[in-house]
Write a protein that holds these residues in place. Structure first.
Motif, PDB file in Angstrom:
ATOM      1  N   SER A 172       0.829  -1.207   0.000  1.00 57.61           N
ATOM      2  CA  SER A 172       0.000   0.000   0.000  1.00 57.61           C
ATOM      3  C   SER A 172       0.862   1.254   0.000  1.00 57.61           C
ATOM      4  O   SER A 172       0.596   2.203  -0.751  1.00 57.61           O
ATOM      5  CB  SER A 172      -0.927   0.006   1.214  1.00 57.61           C
ATOM      6  OG  SER A 172      -1.681   1.192   1.263  1.00 57.61           O
ATOM      7  N   ASN A 215      -6.222   4.948  -7.395  1.00 56.58           N
ATOM      8  CA  ASN A 215      -6.197   3.519  -7.730  1.00 56.58           C
ATOM      9  C   ASN A 215      -6.814   3.280  -9.109  1.00 56.58           C
ATOM     10  O   ASN A 215      -6.284   2.519  -9.923  1.00 56.58           O
ATOM     11  CB  ASN A 215      -6.962   2.710  -6.681  1.00 56.58           C
ATOM     12  CG  ASN A 215      -6.160   2.479  -5.411  1.00 56.58           C
ATOM     13  OD1 ASN A 215      -4.929   2.509  -5.426  1.00 56.58           O
ATOM     14  ND2 ASN A 215      -6.842   2.228  -4.308  1.00 56.58           N
ATOM     15  N   LEU A 227      -3.765   2.140 -10.983  1.00 56.99           N
ATOM     16  CA  LEU A 227      -3.553   0.813 -10.396  1.00 56.99           C
ATOM     17  C   LEU A 227      -4.740  -0.126 -10.635  1.00 56.99           C
ATOM     18  O   LEU A 227      -4.939  -1.085  -9.892  1.00 56.99           O
ATOM     19  CB  LEU A 227      -3.298   0.946  -8.886  1.00 56.99           C
ATOM     20  CG  LEU A 227      -2.084   1.807  -8.505  1.00 56.99           C
ATOM     21  CD1 LEU A 227      -2.142   2.220  -7.041  1.00 56.99           C
ATOM     22  CD2 LEU A 227      -0.784   1.054  -8.786  1.00 56.99           C
ATOM     23  N   GLN A 229      -2.242  -1.687  -4.476  1.00 57.46           N
ATOM     24  CA  GLN A 229      -3.343  -0.749  -4.306  1.00 57.46           C
ATOM     25  C   GLN A 229      -3.063   0.136  -3.097  1.00 57.46           C
ATOM     26  O   GLN A 229      -2.428  -0.289  -2.136  1.00 57.46           O
ATOM     27  CB  GLN A 229      -4.667  -1.487  -4.065  1.00 57.46           C
ATOM     28  CG  GLN A 229      -5.162  -2.298  -5.240  1.00 57.46           C
ATOM     29  CD  GLN A 229      -5.895  -1.450  -6.259  1.00 57.46           C
ATOM     30  OE1 GLN A 229      -6.943  -0.896  -5.993  1.00 57.46           O
ATOM     31  NE2 GLN A 229      -5.320  -1.352  -7.455  1.00 57.46           N
TER      32      GLN A 229
END
Length: 274
Positions: A48, A247, A251, A259
């Motif tokens: 993260s 995100n 991502l 993420q």
């Protein structure tokens, strides 16, 4: 932050940010340790963190490219740390002057890494020793020879959260000296009142860890306050994104779990309109 960018090169196949200098910028001992066992840094929390670092860097560099595409030729990286954009862009965009602002000790250490790696300093790179507690980024740029009559793209990542609110407000107002057409890309911490209980707990834990490491977080804001603060300096906010939007942009549809997990920071771009 540089370690996260380096691990992205080692661990993630579909890269958000290609950075061939990331590992070398850490110095040989740290780089070798990461290369020996990169998976030691691939748990959920590290993924993260890594996702947030590379996505925000890409966000800032995308905003920079839009400024260059419309004629801008100056890039200021406030709190540059081990950023490698000047090295990566030296051949493709040699006409863009890059001003790296950071504390003198950090810059001296970085220059040692460049020398150790035999990396030639691009002619377009300007070192700007500055401590934002003592001077503004705009004043530091002017003293370093930046042409403040022409647009400047400014990146301020991982900086304002460590400054007192009064210093953040002063910095924002000082950026009003930049000409129309200049742009900003920055991140800021959300006030806890804007977070859900889980996000609030996560951010409190992270804030405690940062303070224990000697780098306490000092400021937070709301999207409304940031918009007003920047408007007072002549900037119009273009985007103010949370982790879900970042995100989705950078991502999405990944199978590797890369993420941004929490919503404690936001990522903002703005343009000088008056």
């Amino acid at each position: 932050m540089a370690t996260a960018r380096a691990l992205h090169q080692l661990l993630d196949q579909a890269r958000v940010l290609d950075d061939p200098f990331a590992l070398g910028s850490l110095g040989p001992a740290s780089a070798a340790a990461l290369m020996l066992d990169p998976d030691a840094h691939n748990d959920v929390s590290n993924r993260s963190l890594r996702a947030g670092i590379v996505a925000r860097s890409r966000f800032a560099e995308d905003r920079l490219l839009r400024t260059i595409a419309t004629g801008g030729r100056q890039y200021a990286i406030v709190g540059a740390g081990l950023d490698t954009w000047a090295l990566r862009a030296a051949q493709a965009l040699p006409s863009v002057d890059v001003f790296e602002l950071d504390q003198p000790a950090m810059q001296a250490w970085k220059q040692q890494r460049h020398a150790e790696n035999r990396w030639a300093t691009p002619a377009s790179l300007h070192w700007v020793p500055a401590d934002l507690r003592d001077t503004s980024a705009a004043d530091a740029l002017a003293s370093a020879g930046a042409q403040l009559s022409a647009p400047v793209a400014v990146s301020i990542l991982g900086v304002w959260v460590y400054l007192d609110p009064a210093v953040v407000a002063r910095e924002a107002m000082a950026l009003g000296a930049l000409p129309v057409g200049s742009s900003l890309a920055l991140d800021y911490r959300l006030n806890e009142s804007c977070l859900n209980p889980i996000e609030r707990t996560m951010m409190q834990f992270t804030a405690h860890m940062m303070a224990a490491g000697g780098e306490p977080w000092r400021s937070a804001s709301t999207p409304e306050h940031m918009k007003q603060l920047l408007a007072s300096a002549g900037f119009e906010v273009e985007e103010d994104l949370g982790h879900a939007e970042l995100n989705a942009r950078y991502l999405a549809k990944r199978r590797d779990g890369l993420q941004i997990a929490g919503g404690g920071f936001r990522y903002l771009s703005a343009v000088k309109v008056r």
